[in-house]
Scaffold this motif. Structure first.
Motif, mmCIF file in Angstrom:
data_model
loop_
_atom_site.group_PDB
_atom_site.id
_atom_site.type_symbol
_atom_site.label_atom_id
_atom_site.label_comp_id
_atom_site.label_asym_id
_atom_site.label_seq_id
_atom_site.Cartn_x
_atom_site.Cartn_y
_atom_site.Cartn_z
ATOM 1 N N LEU A 56 -18.693 31.478 27.602
ATOM 2 C CA LEU A 56 -19.269 30.949 28.840
ATOM 3 C C LEU A 56 -19.004 31.864 30.036
ATOM 4 C CD1 LEU A 56 -18.446 27.161 28.404
ATOM 5 C CD2 LEU A 56 -20.700 28.225 28.323
ATOM 6 N N GLU A 57 -17.854 32.502 30.065
ATOM 7 C CA GLU A 57 -17.496 33.350 31.208
ATOM 8 C C GLU A 57 -18.163 34.722 31.130
ATOM 9 O OE1 GLU A 57 -15.969 34.124 34.792
ATOM 10 O OE2 GLU A 57 -15.746 32.199 33.757
ATOM 11 N N GLU A 58 -18.280 35.288 29.938
ATOM 12 C CA GLU A 58 -18.722 36.673 29.805
ATOM 13 C C GLU A 58 -20.157 36.832 29.336
ATOM 14 O OE1 GLU A 58 -16.906 39.157 30.869
ATOM 15 O OE2 GLU A 58 -15.165 37.888 31.290
ATOM 16 N N PHE A 59 -20.640 35.961 28.456
ATOM 17 C CA PHE A 59 -21.909 36.222 27.790
ATOM 18 C C PHE A 59 -23.013 35.220 28.117
ATOM 19 C CE2 PHE A 59 -18.571 37.914 24.962
ATOM 20 C CZ PHE A 59 -18.906 39.258 25.039
ATOM 21 N N GLY A 61 -11.745 26.631 21.532
ATOM 22 C CA GLY A 61 -11.769 26.491 22.991
ATOM 23 C C GLY A 61 -11.711 27.830 23.688
ATOM 24 N N VAL A 62 -10.868 28.736 23.225
ATOM 25 C CA VAL A 62 -10.760 30.066 23.830
ATOM 26 C C VAL A 62 -12.063 30.844 23.627
ATOM 27 C CG1 VAL A 62 -9.567 32.292 23.687
ATOM 28 C CG2 VAL A 62 -8.241 30.162 23.671
ATOM 29 N N ALA A 63 -12.612 30.769 22.426
ATOM 30 C CA ALA A 63 -13.881 31.464 22.158
ATOM 31 C C ALA A 63 -14.999 30.896 23.028
ATOM 32 C CB ALA A 63 -14.245 31.342 20.684
ATOM 33 N N SER A 64 -15.024 29.597 23.206
ATOM 34 C CA SER A 64 -16.051 28.974 24.070
ATOM 35 C C SER A 64 -15.889 29.426 25.511
ATOM 36 C CB SER A 64 -15.957 27.446 24.001
ATOM 37 O OG SER A 64 -16.205 26.999 22.705
ATOM 38 N N ALA A 65 -14.670 29.484 25.992
ATOM 39 C CA ALA A 65 -14.421 29.910 27.368
ATOM 40 C C ALA A 65 -14.841 31.365 27.571
ATOM 41 C CB ALA A 65 -12.946 29.731 27.715
#
Length: 130
Positions: free
Chosen positions: A122-125, A115-119
């Motif tokens: 989605l936010e940065e890349f 979940g953290v990696a997905s966030a």
């Protein structure tokens, strides 16, 4: 006595052989058939050959209950014992609790980093929508 209780008694004597020859109070689970007999869920008017317990066992159970030796009480073994195929009276929920705990641990260890990696992705890349 429930079938698993004889092993608990054996282990207690092996752990402390000095108990042999002493009179001590021991809390044990009764068998499911004795429990049902004492609760009155078995027809006491049935002939001996149709009863689930022998006449002597029924007599002992009634005598011990009259003396207050056998009593109906809440048993913590429901929460501390694992499952039991040989003695339903001594079966517990510890195995289910441990299984649920391990399942939740695995879910947390997998879902939080994912979940953290997905966030972060989605936010940065991820390409933005305008």
């Amino acid at each position: 006595m429930a079938s698993g209780e004889r092993f608990a008694l054996r282990d207690r004597v092996i752990e402390n052989p000095g108990l042999i020859g002493q009179t001590i109070t021991v809390k044990m689970l009764a068998s499911a058939n004795v429990d049902v007999w004492l609760k009155g869920n078995i027809d006491r008017s049935l002939p001996d050959h149709r009863q689930q317990l022998s006449a002597q066992t029924r007599e002992w159970a009634d005598h011990l209950e009259a003396q207050g030796v056998i009593r109906n009480a809440f048993s913590t073994s429901l929460f501390l014992n694992t499952d039991s195929r040989s003695s339903p009276a001594s079966a517990g929920l510890a195995g289910a609790f441990m299984g649920s705990l391990f399942m939740m641990l695995i879910v947390i260890l997998l879902s939080v980093p994912l979940g953290v990696a997905s966030a972060i992705y989605l936010e940065e890349f991820a390409p933005g929508t305008a």
